[in-house]
Design a protein around this motif. Structure first.
Motif, mmCIF file in Angstrom:
data_model
loop_
_atom_site.group_PDB
_atom_site.id
_atom_site.type_symbol
_atom_site.label_atom_id
_atom_site.label_comp_id
_atom_site.label_asym_id
_atom_site.label_seq_id
_atom_site.Cartn_x
_atom_site.Cartn_y
_atom_site.Cartn_z
ATOM 1 N N GLN A 4 -7.603 10.549 -2.613
ATOM 2 C CA GLN A 4 -6.800 11.767 -2.656
ATOM 3 C C GLN A 4 -6.445 12.101 -1.217
ATOM 4 O OE1 GLN A 4 -5.238 14.437 -2.410
ATOM 5 N NE2 GLN A 4 -5.898 16.090 -3.762
ATOM 6 N N ARG A 5 -5.207 11.826 -0.804
ATOM 7 C CA ARG A 5 -4.830 11.935 0.610
ATOM 8 C C ARG A 5 -4.871 13.360 1.134
ATOM 9 N NH1 ARG A 5 0.304 10.749 2.179
ATOM 10 N NH2 ARG A 5 -0.444 10.504 4.314
ATOM 11 N N SER A 6 -4.691 14.343 0.281
ATOM 12 C CA SER A 6 -4.640 15.724 0.761
ATOM 13 C C SER A 6 -5.947 16.467 0.508
ATOM 14 C CB SER A 6 -3.480 16.475 0.083
ATOM 15 O OG SER A 6 -3.636 16.494 -1.324
ATOM 16 N N ALA A 7 -7.028 15.730 0.293
ATOM 17 C CA ALA A 7 -8.334 16.356 0.069
ATOM 18 C C ALA A 7 -9.354 15.705 0.983
ATOM 19 C CB ALA A 7 -8.754 16.233 -1.391
ATOM 20 N N ILE A 8 -9.249 15.989 2.276
ATOM 21 C CA ILE A 8 -10.188 15.458 3.262
ATOM 22 C C ILE A 8 -11.234 16.533 3.535
ATOM 23 C CG2 ILE A 8 -10.451 14.546 5.590
ATOM 24 C CD1 ILE A 8 -7.515 13.696 5.440
ATOM 25 N N LYS A 9 -12.475 16.187 3.296
ATOM 26 C CA LYS A 9 -13.560 17.157 3.462
ATOM 27 C C LYS A 9 -13.886 17.324 4.941
ATOM 28 C CE LYS A 9 -18.417 17.928 2.227
ATOM 29 N NZ LYS A 9 -19.600 17.331 1.538
ATOM 30 N N ALA A 10 -13.928 18.577 5.370
ATOM 31 C CA ALA A 10 -14.307 18.898 6.748
ATOM 32 C C ALA A 10 -15.644 19.623 6.704
ATOM 33 C CB ALA A 10 -13.249 19.765 7.413
ATOM 34 N N LEU A 21 -5.124 21.573 13.813
ATOM 35 C CA LEU A 21 -5.280 22.308 12.563
ATOM 36 C C LEU A 21 -3.956 22.880 12.085
ATOM 37 C CD1 LEU A 21 -8.642 24.272 12.918
ATOM 38 C CD2 LEU A 21 -8.042 22.605 11.164
ATOM 39 N N ARG A 22 -3.128 23.299 13.030
ATOM 40 C CA ARG A 22 -1.826 23.851 12.636
ATOM 41 C C ARG A 22 -0.956 22.803 11.967
ATOM 42 N NH1 ARG A 22 -2.631 27.245 17.260
ATOM 43 N NH2 ARG A 22 -1.875 25.653 18.703
ATOM 44 N N SER A 23 -1.077 21.539 12.401
ATOM 45 C CA SER A 23 -0.229 20.494 11.830
ATOM 46 C C SER A 23 -0.881 19.755 10.671
ATOM 47 C CB SER A 23 0.158 19.485 12.928
ATOM 48 O OG SER A 23 -1.009 18.885 13.478
ATOM 49 N N GLN A 24 -2.219 19.662 10.664
ATOM 50 C CA GLN A 24 -2.915 18.865 9.655
ATOM 51 C C GLN A 24 -3.825 19.679 8.747
ATOM 52 O OE1 GLN A 24 -2.235 15.619 9.353
ATOM 53 N NE2 GLN A 24 -0.893 15.617 11.148
ATOM 54 N N GLY A 25 -3.920 20.978 8.977
ATOM 55 C CA GLY A 25 -4.887 21.795 8.255
ATOM 56 C C GLY A 25 -4.707 21.807 6.753
ATOM 57 N N ARG A 26 -3.479 21.559 6.280
ATOM 58 C CA ARG A 26 -3.250 21.598 4.832
ATOM 59 C C ARG A 26 -3.984 20.479 4.093
ATOM 60 N NH1 ARG A 26 1.128 19.364 7.303
ATOM 61 N NH2 ARG A 26 2.037 17.451 6.437
ATOM 62 N N TYR A 27 -4.375 19.431 4.825
ATOM 63 C CA TYR A 27 -5.090 18.320 4.194
ATOM 64 C C TYR A 27 -6.605 18.555 4.131
ATOM 65 C CZ TYR A 27 -0.748 15.735 4.994
ATOM 66 O OH TYR A 27 0.557 15.327 4.996
ATOM 67 N N LEU A 28 -7.096 19.530 4.873
ATOM 68 C CA LEU A 28 -8.539 19.684 5.040
ATOM 69 C C LEU A 28 -9.123 20.660 4.031
ATOM 70 C CD1 LEU A 28 -8.764 19.891 8.927
ATOM 71 C CD2 LEU A 28 -8.847 17.866 7.472
ATOM 72 N N ARG A 29 -10.331 20.347 3.595
ATOM 73 C CA ARG A 29 -11.097 21.244 2.736
ATOM 74 C C ARG A 29 -12.425 21.525 3.431
ATOM 75 N NH1 ARG A 29 -10.008 19.025 -3.476
ATOM 76 N NH2 ARG A 29 -7.737 19.329 -3.388
ATOM 77 N N LEU A 30 -12.530 22.730 3.976
ATOM 78 C CA LEU A 30 -13.742 23.104 4.696
ATOM 79 C C LEU A 30 -14.911 23.201 3.727
ATOM 80 C CD1 LEU A 30 -12.334 25.852 7.085
ATOM 81 C CD2 LEU A 30 -12.612 23.417 7.527
ATOM 82 N N ALA A 31 -16.058 22.715 4.171
ATOM 83 C CA ALA A 31 -17.256 22.724 3.324
ATOM 84 C C ALA A 31 -18.452 23.144 4.157
ATOM 85 C CB ALA A 31 -17.489 21.338 2.723
ATOM 86 N N PHE A 32 -19.123 24.183 3.707
ATOM 87 C CA PHE A 32 -20.320 24.659 4.395
ATOM 88 C C PHE A 32 -21.495 24.500 3.445
ATOM 89 C CE2 PHE A 32 -23.448 27.847 5.597
ATOM 90 C CZ PHE A 32 -23.561 27.612 6.957
ATOM 91 N N ALA A 86 0.853 -1.185 0.000
ATOM 92 C CA ALA A 86 0.000 0.000 0.000
ATOM 93 C C ALA A 86 0.890 1.236 0.000
ATOM 94 C CB ALA A 86 -0.912 0.002 1.219
ATOM 95 N N VAL A 87 0.560 2.201 -0.853
ATOM 96 C CA VAL A 87 1.427 3.367 -1.059
ATOM 97 C C VAL A 87 0.643 4.643 -0.819
ATOM 98 C CG1 VAL A 87 2.850 4.629 -2.719
ATOM 99 C CG2 VAL A 87 2.846 2.123 -2.733
ATOM 100 N N GLY A 88 1.228 5.532 -0.023
ATOM 101 C CA GLY A 88 0.644 6.842 0.222
ATOM 102 C C GLY A 88 1.536 7.924 -0.329
ATOM 103 N N GLY A 89 1.053 8.642 -1.329
ATOM 104 C CA GLY A 89 1.768 9.775 -1.885
ATOM 105 C C GLY A 89 1.230 11.076 -1.324
ATOM 106 N N PRO A 90 1.763 12.214 -1.780
ATOM 107 C CA PRO A 90 1.302 13.498 -1.247
ATOM 108 C C PRO A 90 -0.151 13.801 -1.573
ATOM 109 C CG PRO A 90 2.797 13.814 -3.106
ATOM 110 C CD PRO A 90 2.867 12.373 -2.751
ATOM 111 N N ASP A 91 -0.639 13.372 -2.733
ATOM 112 C CA ASP A 91 -2.013 13.666 -3.134
ATOM 113 C C ASP A 91 -2.707 12.460 -3.748
ATOM 114 O OD1 ASP A 91 -0.368 13.711 -5.313
ATOM 115 O OD2 ASP A 91 -0.776 15.800 -5.854
ATOM 116 N N PHE A 92 -2.284 11.278 -3.346
ATOM 117 C CA PHE A 92 -2.948 10.042 -3.749
ATOM 118 C C PHE A 92 -2.543 8.930 -2.794
ATOM 119 C CE2 PHE A 92 1.124 10.008 -5.992
ATOM 120 C CZ PHE A 92 1.604 8.748 -5.676
#
Length: 432
Positions: free
Chosen positions: A271-277, A294-305, A251-257
């Motif tokens: 898509q590892r860097s596109a986690i919907k919040a 959020l300071r350490s993991q926020g770059r992976y999150l995509r806020l959705a309202f 199993a392989v984890g890349g920056p965006d897959f």
């Protein structure tokens, strides 16, 4: 859309009383039911929807130690041993393979982070190691990514979420456990401060102990009892391909897959860097507790309202046991797939490993996980209510650690020597 789950013939009827009630038919609750049944403790599992209908069947099937928080490592290591024995215990193949997990690094800063993690877990004597670009090419041939290196743990593994929970459920029932689907627990019955039963949509069941393993729904259930379990939702979209040739069993984890081989010959891709919040009212209530993560993991999150906020508001936060509960209004959380994120994953993956140019998507789904501020679950007795134990908040790691987590919950319930030190999972850590 939901992945196909191996069917389970559950029970229609149940007794008026039983020593232990487990709320939630996900993989963690089912492991606890199997463990208790093996120890001769009568147990009933009550599931508001269907067995493994939510995240227990919708996850990626990774069983990893790599890059896990040091405090969580004993649980992950213990689960490795139990996963290896699980096929024999349940009498069927659940797709478990010790095939390894590899995370790729784009730059030296990411390599330094991997190296720091390896140093942090040195006392555990794991087989994790750093990889050079040449070693990545040998382990995962046919790539053309310009990687700085990676981290690889050969003893990490995988299993099939669509098979594992169902197999555990059948094994638990063979040992005497009762599992009932489409039967929501509305609340607890209490006397003198301790649990004496549960109120379900089909009547009361007397019991001595309740194990709450409700995943995403545990916060709402406890909130109705005046107890605050800090969890917020995150949603991940997943693609399954038809059977195809692939570059590796690892199993392989890349920056965006990410990708991992399935037992049927296909691949699971995200898509590892596109986690919907999805923003909910709870973000207003407890969002401040997540500032550090959020300071350490926020770059992976995509806020959705949007729709998620409305759906959340329509479900009551307080209700009486004689009224329809939120768990009957939404039997199964079935979030919409982020097809844009899936497209991004395939673009990045095909650029890195062209063999995926011919990959054909067979199925898409999404799943929502319950995330705590420190990404560790709660596995503990609730101090305010004697006889109530919580096993929730796994933050996306529940499938991989389920064998040890369910056994730990059973140990706490019985007052037995715990399989690992439960201190990192104490409820009280959020009170500080």
């Amino acid at each position: 859309m939901a992945p196909h789950i191996a069917p389970v013939q559950t029970c229609e009827d149940f007794p008026s009383s039983v020593p232990v009630v487990i709320i939630g038919g996900g993989i963690v609750g089912l492991v606890a039911a199997l463990t208790l049944s093996e120890r001769g403790i009568p147990v009933i599992v009550l599931e508001k929807g269907v067995v493994a209908g939510e995240q227990s069947s919708r996850n990626q099937g990774w069983i990893r130690k790599t890059s896990r928080a040091p405090a969580d490592m004993p649980l992950a290591v213990a689960s490795d041993r139990l996963w290896a024995r699980l096929p024999q215990k349940v009498g069927t193949d659940v797709g478990y393979r010790e095939a390894g997990i590899l995370f790729l690094a784009r730059n030296e800063a990411e390599m330094e982070a991997h190296e720091a993690w390896i140093h942090s877990v040195e006392p555990l004597d794991l087989d994790s190691r750093l990889l050079t670009p040449g070693e990545i090419d040998r382990l995962v041939p046919g790539g053309r990514g310009n990687w700085a290196g990676g981290i690889y743990t050969p003893s990490d593994g995988r299993a099939e979420p669509s098979l594992a929970a169902s197999a555990i459920a059948r094994a638990a029932m063979a040992m005497g456990a009762i599992i009932v689907e489409n039967c929501a627990v509305r609340s607890l019955v209490r006397s003198a401060g301790r649990v004496t039963g549960v109120v379900t949509e089909r009547g009361e069941i007397g019991c001595d102990t309740v194990l709450l393993a409700g995943g995403l729904w545990s916060r709402r259930f406890l909130g109705n009892l005046g107890i605050d379990l800090p969890t917020l939702p995150l949603t991940v979209s997943v693609a399954r391909t038809v059977p195809m040739d692939g570059p590796t069993e690892i199993a392989v984890g890349g920056p965006d897959f990410s990708f991992r081989k399935r037992a049927d010959g296909g691949f699971v891709i995200t898509q590892r860097s596109a986690i919907k919040a999805p923003i909910t009212f709870d973000h207003l209530l407890i969002g401040r507790k997540y500032l550090s993560s959020l300071r350490s993991q926020g770059r992976y999150l995509r806020l959705a309202f949007g729709r998620d906020f409305i759906d959340d508001l329509t479900l009551p936060r307080r209700w009486k046991s004689g009224r329809i509960s939120p768990f009957e209004r939404m039997r199964i959380k079935d979030p919409a797939v982020d097809e844009g994120a899936i497209h991004e994953a395939f673009v990045a993956l095909r650029a890195a490993w062209p063999i995926f140019d011919d990959a054909e998507i067979a199925e898409l789904w999404a799943g929502t996980v319950d995330v705590t501020p420190d990404s560790l679950p709660v596995i503990d007795q609730v101090s305010e209510i004697a006889g109530l134990i919580v096993c929730s908040g796994f933050s996306g790691h529940g499938f991989g650690t389920a064998p040890a987590a369910g056994e730990l919950a059973a140990d706490i319930l019985m007052g037995s020597t715990p399989i690992i030190d439960p201190k990192p999972y104490r409820f009280s850590r959020f009170e500080r």
